[in-house]
Motif scaffolding. Structure first.
Motif, PDB file in Angstrom:
ATOM      1  N   ASP A  26       0.831  -1.207   0.000  1.00 28.48           N
ATOM      2  CA  ASP A  26       0.000   0.000   0.000  1.00 28.48           C
ATOM      3  C   ASP A  26       0.867   1.259   0.000  1.00 28.48           C
ATOM      4  O   ASP A  26       2.082   1.211   0.228  1.00 28.48           O
ATOM      5  CB  ASP A  26      -0.911  -0.023   1.231  1.00 28.48           C
ATOM      6  N   ASN A  27       0.210   2.383  -0.258  1.00 28.66           N
ATOM      7  CA  ASN A  27       0.837   3.710  -0.268  1.00 28.66           C
ATOM      8  C   ASN A  27       1.828   3.849  -1.428  1.00 28.66           C
ATOM      9  O   ASN A  27       2.943   4.359  -1.265  1.00 28.66           O
ATOM     10  CB  ASN A  27       1.526   4.004   1.069  1.00 28.66           C
ATOM     11  N   HIS A  29       2.674   5.057  -5.597  1.00 28.80           N
ATOM     12  CA  HIS A  29       2.346   6.081  -6.590  1.00 28.80           C
ATOM     13  C   HIS A  29       2.630   5.491  -7.966  1.00 28.80           C
ATOM     14  O   HIS A  29       3.683   5.748  -8.568  1.00 28.80           O
ATOM     15  CB  HIS A  29       3.173   7.349  -6.345  1.00 28.80           C
ATOM     16  N   ARG A  32       0.792   6.939 -14.102  1.00 28.77           N
ATOM     17  CA  ARG A  32      -0.473   7.126 -14.821  1.00 28.77           C
ATOM     18  C   ARG A  32      -0.245   7.329 -16.319  1.00 28.77           C
ATOM     19  O   ARG A  32      -1.142   7.765 -17.038  1.00 28.77           O
ATOM     20  CB  ARG A  32      -1.240   8.312 -14.236  1.00 28.77           C
ATOM     21  N   TRP A  51       6.869   4.230 -11.549  1.00 25.45           N
ATOM     22  CA  TRP A  51       6.522   5.209 -10.507  1.00 25.45           C
ATOM     23  C   TRP A  51       6.105   6.543 -11.114  1.00 25.45           C
ATOM     24  O   TRP A  51       6.660   6.979 -12.124  1.00 25.45           O
ATOM     25  CB  TRP A  51       7.732   5.410  -9.587  1.00 25.45           C
ATOM     26  N   LYS A  69       1.486  -1.012   4.638  1.00 27.67           N
ATOM     27  CA  LYS A  69       1.624   0.366   4.188  1.00 27.67           C
ATOM     28  C   LYS A  69       3.097   0.747   4.159  1.00 27.67           C
ATOM     29  O   LYS A  69       3.795   0.677   5.177  1.00 27.67           O
ATOM     30  CB  LYS A  69       0.850   1.307   5.110  1.00 27.67           C
ATOM     31  N   ASP A  72       6.301   6.860   3.292  1.00 31.73           N
ATOM     32  CA  ASP A  72       5.985   7.913   2.321  1.00 31.73           C
ATOM     33  C   ASP A  72       7.149   8.181   1.378  1.00 31.73           C
ATOM     34  O   ASP A  72       6.952   8.529   0.210  1.00 31.73           O
ATOM     35  CB  ASP A  72       5.605   9.203   3.054  1.00 31.73           C
ATOM     36  N   THR A 341      -2.618  -4.130  -9.857  1.00 35.18           N
ATOM     37  CA  THR A 341      -2.675  -2.772  -9.318  1.00 35.18           C
ATOM     38  C   THR A 341      -4.127  -2.376  -9.090  1.00 35.18           C
ATOM     39  O   THR A 341      -5.005  -2.738  -9.874  1.00 35.18           O
ATOM     40  CB  THR A 341      -2.022  -1.774 -10.281  1.00 35.18           C
ATOM     41  N   ASN A 343      -6.449   1.060  -8.160  1.00 39.64           N
ATOM     42  CA  ASN A 343      -6.583   2.513  -7.960  1.00 39.64           C
ATOM     43  C   ASN A 343      -5.246   3.254  -8.003  1.00 39.64           C
ATOM     44  O   ASN A 343      -5.119   4.353  -7.433  1.00 39.64           O
ATOM     45  CB  ASN A 343      -7.276   2.810  -6.627  1.00 39.64           C
ATOM     46  N   ASP A 344      -4.251   2.666  -8.646  1.00 42.62           N
ATOM     47  CA  ASP A 344      -2.920   3.283  -8.755  1.00 42.62           C
ATOM     48  C   ASP A 344      -2.318   3.608  -7.391  1.00 42.62           C
ATOM     49  O   ASP A 344      -1.439   4.479  -7.285  1.00 42.62           O
ATOM     50  CB  ASP A 344      -2.992   4.572  -9.593  1.00 42.62           C
ATOM     51  N   SER A 345      -2.780   2.904  -6.344  1.00 42.30           N
ATOM     52  CA  SER A 345      -2.270   3.214  -5.002  1.00 42.30           C
ATOM     53  C   SER A 345      -1.763   1.985  -4.256  1.00 42.30           C
ATOM     54  O   SER A 345      -0.952   2.111  -3.346  1.00 42.30           O
ATOM     55  CB  SER A 345      -3.354   3.897  -4.161  1.00 42.30           C
ATOM     56  N   TYR A 346      -2.234   0.807  -4.613  1.00 39.69           N
ATOM     57  CA  TYR A 346      -1.680  -0.381  -3.953  1.00 39.69           C
ATOM     58  C   TYR A 346      -1.762  -1.590  -4.880  1.00 39.69           C
ATOM     59  O   TYR A 346      -2.490  -1.586  -5.873  1.00 39.69           O
ATOM     60  CB  TYR A 346      -2.362  -0.651  -2.607  1.00 39.69           C
TER      61      TYR A 346
END
Length: 610
Positions: A26-27, A29, A32, A51, A69, A72, A341, A343-346
């Motif tokens: 998780d967490n 980036h 896109r 990334w 998670k 950051d 993947t 939601n492009d977040s996890y």
């Protein structure tokens, strides 16, 4: 149901199992960028993720054991001056990875020893590339290592070429020229051929070292991207694409045949591209739809794709990766593990397992897998050598030992006869010694029926027992002494219910001495002794007659005990009759239903008395 048959398959019940979010990665980036790649790649040690970052391109490497998670700020692999479009792991070294970028360059990286995302440093350090491969004039969209030769890398670029690199020297040894932008590429298992799809809707099979296409045919007719994957050691290719009506299609090809085997098969009308992944161990093809949450899987058999099942999820995926077979969990009967993947977040791991109860190694679903040793060096491959890398026996991995190498053509299915003993019908005969009548009588009616049948059988059996006594007294031959032996088999089964001999003997036609004699071990043993005598003419006749006489006396005692129990049951019947009379007086005329029930009880008592 006549005419409907179920196809036999070890992988019919393979199911995909998702992972709770706290055990996902998780967490993140995730990039896109709209370029059509899988965004992530996996090996048994690490995940690579394109990334989303500013100031040049970067990708992240995540150790598989660091779930949850993530911090950051994590160490990123930086060096490209534009967005990273694709990455690929070296199949023979889990710490070597290549990357392709929009800046037209290909970089080679090495993951540092003891790499971790958790660091105490104030500034998180970045990882620099160890080698830069330059030669493309436009962006590089795909990179893919050769599955058989060491250090051979293919890169596809917008300059309409595919270059073949020897990453040890940094030189592009070969170049394949296309008519349009390459959309996907896949190696054959021996690394000699390469299949590509391109924007001109052509499917090409390249003899790479000759730098010419060996075969070229029209592919899917749709305007959207198509993908191709080589089916491992089979001389077949699977492609996914679209029809003119924008329906998703699946096709199977044989190199040298311009038409797909069985034609183009429609899947559905969803607009997302299907990403194909081949598992050579189970002969299964996985199709992951980009933009939807489902993963279909098919088994390749007899030149057809047989649909097995579908993993369904409400969370759509943009990128998917699958582990090499040497990284799966054989203890959990896992045949494939994917990562998607969300939601492009996890990133969520998905485990595809064969449900089996056995807690031993399942050799039929785990054939040997490609290990970490290449078939030959880059120089040997460029000189024309061809072959499949040696494999490792997954049973050695299951037992926790170092992987044992086996030949590339090793066939582990010698263990296939194992299902034969499992099909033995002998255990199906076990229900025979447990008839329903052995249960305790649940109602008064059942008990009375049992008593009446026992009373009638007792009279017949008493006469037959006298006949047996005469027969036993007349001769001591081996055959006649062994004749009572079948009667002893029934009481052995009824030992758990021997406390109620009257009830136990009711459902069978065996002689009455058996149920009572069964709890006493001595009579059957003594009777079996003369049966083992080598000859009827020995001097043991006198002791044998004496034992028979003692057995007859014992049987007379048993018969007396049974008559006492029958008389006790007769008393019970009398008590029941009295209770029926009492109920009649209490109820009085009553309803018609009550009167019929009382009449029925009276009739059953009459039958019991007779």
């Amino acid at each position: 149901m006549a005419g409907r048959f179920v196809r036999a398959s070890k992988y019919r019940h393979v199911f995909g199992k998702s992972t709770r979010r706290e055990f996902c990665y998780d967490n993140l980036h995730i990039s896109r960028n709209a370029w059509d790649t899988n965004l992530i790649k996996a090996n048994p040690e690490y995940l690579s993720v394109n990334w989303e970052s500013g100031g040049g391109g970067a990708f992240a490497v995540i150790p598989l054991n660091e779930r949850g998670k993530l911090p950051d700020q994590i160490p990123l692999f930086r060096g490209h001056t534009a967005t990273v479009l694709d990455t690929d792991w070296n199949p023979f070294n889990d710490r070597i990875i290549s990357s392709a970028s929009d800046d037209g360059k290909v970089f080679i990286w090495q993951v540092p020893e003891d790499f971790t995302l958790y660091t105490d440093a104030e500034e998180v350090p970045s990882v620099a590339p160890v080698s830069r491969l330059t030669g493309h004039s436009r962006k590089v969209g795909q990179v893919l290592f050769n599955p058989a030769a060491e250090s051979i890398l293919a890169s596809a670029s917008g300059d309409l070429t595919i270059k073949l690199w020897d990453i040890t020297t940094g030189q592009a040894a070969l170049s394949l020229k296309h008519a349009d932008i390459v959309q996907s590429l896949s190696w054959s298992a021996n690394g000699a051929l390469l299949v590509t799809t391109s924007r001109d809707k052509k499917l090409r099979v390249w003899d790479v070292r000759q730098q010419t296409p060996a075969h070229e045919y029209p592919g899917h007719e749709g305007a959207k991207n198509s993908r191709a994957v080589w089916l491992g050691e089979h001389n077949r290719i699977a492609t996914t694409g679209f029809s003119r009506m924008s329906e998703r299609q699946l096709a199977l090809w044989e190199p040298g045949n311009k038409d797909p085997i069985g034609g183009f098969n429609s899947l559905d009308s969803i607009s997302g591209i299907c990403m194909p992944f081949w598992d050579d161990g189970s002969n299964c093809l996985y199709l992951a739809g980009k933009g939807d949450g489902n993963i279909r899987y098919f088994e390749y058999e007899n030149d057809k794709f047989e649909f097995l099942s579908e993993y369904k999820s409400a969370d759509p995926q943009r990128g998917v990766a699958f582990l090499p077979r040497r990284g799966i969990n054989v203890h959990e009967n896992e045949v494939m593990r994917g990562f998607k993947t969300i939601n492009d977040s996890y990133i969520e791991p998905i485990s595809f397992t064969v449900p089996r109860r056995a807690e031993t190694f399942q050799s039929d679903i785990f054939p040997p897998a490609i290990g970490l040793k290449p078939a030959f060096s880059a120089k040997d491959w460029l000189d024309g050598k061809t072959g499949v890398p040696p494999k490792i026996d997954l049973e050695s991995v299951y037992e926790g030992n170092a992987p044992v190498e086996v030949p590339a053509d090793y066939k582990p299915f010698v263990a296939a006869p194992a299902p034969v003993p499992a099909a033995a019908p002998a255990p199906k005969k076990e229900p025979e010694p447990a008839p329903i009548a052995y249960r305790a009588p649940p109602t008064v009616t059942d008990q009375k029926a049992s008593i009446s049948s026992m009373a009638s059988k007792y009279q017949d059996n008493e006469e037959s027992s006298d006949d047996d006594d005469d027969d036993d007294a007349e001769t001591s031959s081996f055959e006649e002494v062994a004749r009572p032996t079948p009667r002893t088999t029934a009481p052995v089964r009824s030992v758990p219910k021997a406390a109620s001999p009257v009830t136990a003997s009711a459902p069978t036609l065996t002689k009455p001495p058996s149920p009572v004699r069964s709890p006493q071990a001595s009579p059957p043993i003594t009777r079996a002794t003369p049966a083992a005598a080598p000859s009827p003419s020995t001097s043991a006749d006198a002791p044998l007659l004496k034992e028979i006489k003692s057995l007859l006396e014992h049987q007379n005692k048993i018969i007396g005990a049974q008559s006492d129990k029958i008389s006790a049951q007769s008393d019970i019947i009398s008590v029941l009759a009295a209770e029926v009379e009492t109920l009649k007086k209490r109820v009085g005329p009553g309803s018609q239903e009550q009167s019929e029930r009382i009449r029925q009880l009276e009739l059953e008592l009459e039958e019991a008395r007779s």
